[in-house]
Design a protein around this motif. Structure first.
Motif, mmCIF file in Angstrom:
data_model
loop_
_atom_site.group_PDB
_atom_site.id
_atom_site.type_symbol
_atom_site.label_atom_id
_atom_site.label_comp_id
_atom_site.label_asym_id
_atom_site.label_seq_id
_atom_site.Cartn_x
_atom_site.Cartn_y
_atom_site.Cartn_z
ATOM 1 N N GLY A 74 0.788 -1.225 0.000
ATOM 2 C CA GLY A 74 0.000 0.000 0.000
ATOM 3 C C GLY A 74 0.818 1.272 0.000
ATOM 4 N N TRP A 75 0.316 2.274 0.720
ATOM 5 C CA TRP A 75 0.953 3.590 0.737
ATOM 6 C C TRP A 75 2.332 3.551 1.384
ATOM 7 N N ARG A 76 2.524 2.635 2.330
ATOM 8 C CA ARG A 76 3.841 2.551 2.973
ATOM 9 C C ARG A 76 4.915 2.116 1.968
ATOM 10 N N TYR A 77 4.539 1.256 1.044
ATOM 11 C CA TYR A 77 5.495 0.857 0.010
ATOM 12 C C TYR A 77 5.839 2.053 -0.879
ATOM 13 N N ASP A 78 4.835 2.826 -1.251
ATOM 14 C CA ASP A 78 5.070 3.985 -2.117
ATOM 15 C C ASP A 78 5.950 5.027 -1.434
ATOM 16 N N GLN A 79 5.706 5.257 -0.142
ATOM 17 C CA GLN A 79 6.397 6.333 0.564
ATOM 18 C C GLN A 79 7.755 5.925 1.122
ATOM 19 N N PHE A 80 7.916 4.635 1.432
ATOM 20 C CA PHE A 80 9.169 4.208 2.079
ATOM 21 C C PHE A 80 9.635 2.824 1.653
ATOM 22 N N GLY A 81 8.723 1.889 1.539
ATOM 23 C CA GLY A 81 9.097 0.493 1.315
ATOM 24 C C GLY A 81 9.893 0.254 0.051
ATOM 25 N N ARG A 82 9.554 0.963 -1.013
ATOM 26 C CA ARG A 82 10.290 0.775 -2.277
ATOM 27 C C ARG A 82 11.762 1.141 -2.095
ATOM 28 N N ASP A 83 12.007 2.278 -1.430
ATOM 29 C CA ASP A 83 13.392 2.677 -1.186
ATOM 30 C C ASP A 83 14.086 1.721 -0.226
ATOM 31 N N ALA A 84 13.352 1.242 0.774
ATOM 32 C CA ALA A 84 13.939 0.303 1.732
ATOM 33 C C ALA A 84 14.364 -0.982 1.037
ATOM 34 N N LEU A 85 13.518 -1.460 0.148
ATOM 35 C CA LEU A 85 13.842 -2.681 -0.596
ATOM 36 C C LEU A 85 15.037 -2.442 -1.512
ATOM 37 N N ASP A 86 15.066 -1.293 -2.156
ATOM 38 C CA ASP A 86 16.203 -0.969 -3.024
ATOM 39 C C ASP A 86 17.498 -0.886 -2.218
ATOM 40 N N LEU A 87 17.423 -0.384 -0.998
ATOM 41 C CA LEU A 87 18.623 -0.282 -0.170
ATOM 42 C C LEU A 87 19.180 -1.660 0.161
ATOM 43 N N VAL A 88 18.319 -2.575 0.600
ATOM 44 C CA VAL A 88 18.830 -3.892 1.011
ATOM 45 C C VAL A 88 19.237 -4.730 -0.196
ATOM 46 N N GLU A 89 18.734 -4.383 -1.362
ATOM 47 C CA GLU A 89 19.076 -5.148 -2.557
ATOM 48 C C GLU A 89 20.116 -4.443 -3.421
ATOM 49 N N GLY A 90 20.742 -3.372 -2.880
ATOM 50 C CA GLY A 90 21.902 -2.770 -3.520
ATOM 51 C C GLY A 90 21.629 -1.742 -4.578
ATOM 52 N N ARG A 91 20.373 -1.273 -4.677
ATOM 53 C CA ARG A 91 20.053 -0.289 -5.719
ATOM 54 C C ARG A 91 20.007 1.145 -5.185
ATOM 55 N N LEU A 92 20.257 1.288 -3.898
ATOM 56 C CA LEU A 92 20.178 2.599 -3.267
ATOM 57 C C LEU A 92 21.298 2.720 -2.249
ATOM 58 N N GLY A 93 21.859 3.911 -2.135
ATOM 59 C CA GLY A 93 22.938 4.140 -1.181
ATOM 60 C C GLY A 93 22.844 5.526 -0.582
ATOM 61 N N PHE A 94 23.760 5.824 0.338
ATOM 62 C CA PHE A 94 23.808 7.133 0.983
ATOM 63 C C PHE A 94 24.947 7.962 0.392
ATOM 64 N N THR A 95 24.739 9.266 0.366
ATOM 65 C CA THR A 95 25.800 10.171 -0.033
ATOM 66 C C THR A 95 25.630 11.481 0.736
ATOM 67 N N VAL A 96 26.694 12.258 0.814
ATOM 68 C CA VAL A 96 26.628 13.559 1.481
ATOM 69 C C VAL A 96 26.806 14.634 0.427
ATOM 70 N N ARG A 97 25.837 15.550 0.356
ATOM 71 C CA ARG A 97 25.895 16.636 -0.614
ATOM 72 C C ARG A 97 25.606 17.947 0.105
ATOM 73 N N GLY A 98 26.552 18.849 0.024
ATOM 74 C CA GLY A 98 26.367 20.139 0.683
ATOM 75 C C GLY A 98 26.203 20.021 2.177
ATOM 76 N N GLY A 99 26.836 19.020 2.750
ATOM 77 C CA GLY A 99 26.751 18.825 4.185
ATOM 78 C C GLY A 99 25.485 18.129 4.641
ATOM 79 N N LYS A 100 24.639 17.690 3.680
ATOM 80 C CA LYS A 100 23.401 17.008 4.043
ATOM 81 C C LYS A 100 23.408 15.581 3.525
ATOM 82 N N LEU A 101 22.871 14.679 4.344
ATOM 83 C CA LEU A 101 22.796 13.275 3.973
ATOM 84 C C LEU A 101 21.664 13.072 2.979
ATOM 85 N N LYS A 102 21.992 12.473 1.833
ATOM 86 C CA LYS A 102 21.009 12.240 0.783
ATOM 87 C C LYS A 102 21.043 10.784 0.349
ATOM 88 N N MET A 103 19.984 10.383 -0.372
ATOM 89 C CA MET A 103 19.957 9.051 -0.961
ATOM 90 C C MET A 103 20.358 9.155 -2.444
#
Length: 390
Positions: A355-384
Motif C-alpha cells: 500500500g501507501w507505505r510501500y510507495d512512501q518508504f518500502g520501495r526505497d527500503a527494498l532498493d537499499l537492502v538489494e543494492g540499488r540505493l545508497g547514501f551520499t553527502v551533498r552540501g553537508g546534508k545526507l542524501k539518498m
C-alpha cells in the motif's frame, strides 16, 4: 456552542443522544480511576459535536447509559473522535463487548501530519487553537461527589476543544492527501480483540528467563490464577502478586502450601488460607506448555546476524531521512521489527511492502537492502542516491 449542565438522569441523556445521533461526528472522552482496582471505574463521560457538549455522570443513581453506549458502538453513521483513546475504548469494551466505530484518533492523525509520534492533548490544543489548557483539575479524584463547576468545565473542555480541532485536522489531511494513510491504523485501534482480556494469555505479559516447557506451563497457570483472583476481587494484578513473584513461582515451584510462607512477595498467611490453596492448585495442576504455544527465541523475526544488524541500522537511518523529507512520524511509516525482518531477508507479509507505505518508504527500503540505493553527502546534508546514478 451550548454546554449542558452535568447530566444525571436518563431522560435528558436519551434526548441528548437522539440529537447527537444525526451528527457527522462526536468527540468523546472519559474520566476514570484505576489505581486501586482491576477494572477501571468509569466516573464521567464527556461528549460533544459542533453545536453542543455535555458531561454525563455514570455514577448517578438509576441513570441508563444504553442510549449513549448504543451511539458509540452501534451507530455506524457517526464518526467517534478521541485523542489517545486506548483507555477510553477499553472502558467502552468492558461495558459492551464492543468498541466505538468508526473511529478517528487525533494522536494517530498527528503522526501523518508531522506532529510527532505521541503528541499530548495540551500540545495539540495549543498547536491548533492557540489555547493553553488549564491543568489545575488533572489530579482530581473523579469518583468523589459532588463534582464542582471547575472540574466539570475542565472535563468538558476536552471534547469542546477536540470538536474544533478535528475539522482543522481533517482539512489538513485532505489537503496533503494523507487521510487514506490512517485507515488501517484506525481500524487496528478499533479492533475489539485489542481490549479482550483472556486469562489464558496473561502469561505473555510476564518476563521469565526459563524456556522449559514445565516452567512456562506453570507460568501460564499461575498468571491465569492471578488474573481471575484480581478480576474477581477487583484489585490490581500487582496487589495479588507481582510479576517477578509469579515468575519465580513458575521457575521454582513450592512443594506444599506451607512453603508459600517462604516466598518473597507473598503474605505468610497464604501458607494456610484459601487464596494460597487456590494458588497451589494452579501450580500442581499445571501441565507443560505444548510446543505449539512455546514462544520463539526471537519473536521479532528471523535472526539478523552481524551483517543483518548493520543493514537494519541503515534502514533505520533511511527511515529517519524519509520521515524528515515528507514530514511524518517515523513510527507511522515503519516499525523496527519490520525493518529487522526486511534486513534478515523476509519479504512476505511486511506492512512496509504494501500500500501507501510501500510507495512512501518500502520501495526505497527494498532498493537499499538489494543494492540499488545508497547514501551520499551533498552540501553537508545526507542524501539518498541510486547506484546507477552513482
Amino acid at each position: 456552542m451550548h454546554v449542558h449542565p452535568l447530566i444525571t438522569d436518563s431522560a435528558t441523556l436519551a434526548e441528548l443522544c437522539a440529537r447527537l445521533s444525526t451528527s457527522e461526528f462526536v468527540t468523546v472522552d472519559t474520566e476514570f480511576m484505576r489505581e486501586n482496582s482491576y477494572w477501571p471505574e468509569l466516573c464521567l463521560i464527556q461528549i460533544a459535536n459542533t453545536e453542543e457538549a455535555a458531561a454525563v455522570d455514570p455514577m448517578a443513581p438509576g441513570i441508563d447509559l444504553k442510549p449513549l453506549l448504543d451511539l458509540l458502538v452501534d451507530n455506524e453513521d457517526v464518526l467517534k473522535v478521541v485523542h489517545a483513546g486506548g483507555q477510553d475504548l477499553e472502558i467502552v469494551y468492558n461495558l459492551t463487548g464492543k468498541t466505538p466505530h468508526p473511529l478517528f484518533d487525533t494522536q494517530v492523525a498527528a503522526m501523518a501530519l508531522g506532529q510527532g509520534e505521541q503528541i499530548g492533548y495540551s500540545n495539540l490544543v495549543d498547536a491548533y487553537l492557540g489555547i493553553v489548557v488549564d491543568k489545575g483539575a488533572r489530579f482530581t479524584d473523579w469518583s468523589r461527589r459532588p463534582l464542582d463547576d471547575r472540574q466539570i468545565t475542565y472535563a468538558i473542555a476536552d471534547v469542546t476543544h477536540l470538536s474544533r480541532i478535528f475539522p482543522k485536522m481533517l482539512e489538513r489531511l485532505r489537503r496533503t492527501e494523507r487521510g487514506g494513510w490512517l485507515d488501517e491504523e484506525m481500524e487496528r485501534l478499533a479492533d475489539p480483540e485489542n481490549y479482550r482480556n483472556d486469562p489464558d494469555e496473561a502469561w505473555r505479559r510476564v518476563r521469565i528467563n526459563s524456556r522449559k516447557a514445565d516452567a512456562l506451563g506453570r507460568l501460564k497457570a499461575i498468571a491465569r490464577w492471578r488474573e481471575i483472583e484480581a478480576s474477581t476481587k477487583n484489585l490490581p494484578r500487582g496487589r495479588i502478586a507481582k510479576d517477578e513473584t509469579i515468575a519465580d513461582l513458575a521457575a521454582n515451584p513450592p512443594r506444599k502450601q506451607a512453603d508459600l510462607a517462604k516466598v518473597r512477595g507473598l503474605s505468610a498467611s497464604w501458607a494456610g488460607n484459601d487464596i494460597g490453596g487456590r494458588l497451589m492448585t494452579a501450580i500442581e495442576t499445571a501441565t507443560p506448555m505444548p510446543a505449539s504455544e512455546m514462544p520463539g527465541r526471537d519473536e521479532r523475526g528471523p535472526a539478523l546476524g552481524k551483517d543483518g544488524a548493520l543493514v537494519a541500522d541503515l534502514l533505520k537511518l533511511l527511515l529517519k531521512i524519509r520521515a524528515r523529507d515528507i514530514n511524518v512520524a517515523p513510527k507511522l511509516l515503519a516499525r523496527s521489527d519490520d525493518l529487522e525482518a526486511l534486513a534478515a531477508g523476509q519479504r512476505d507479509g511486511l506492512a512496509i511492502l504494501q500500500g501507501w507505505r510501500y510507495d512512501q518508504f518500502g520501495r526505497d527500503a527494498l532498493d537499499l537492502v538489494e543494492g540499488r540505493l545508497g547514501f551520499t553527502v551533498r552540501g553537508g546534508k545526507l542524501k539518498m542516491t541510486r547506484t546507477e546514478d552513482a
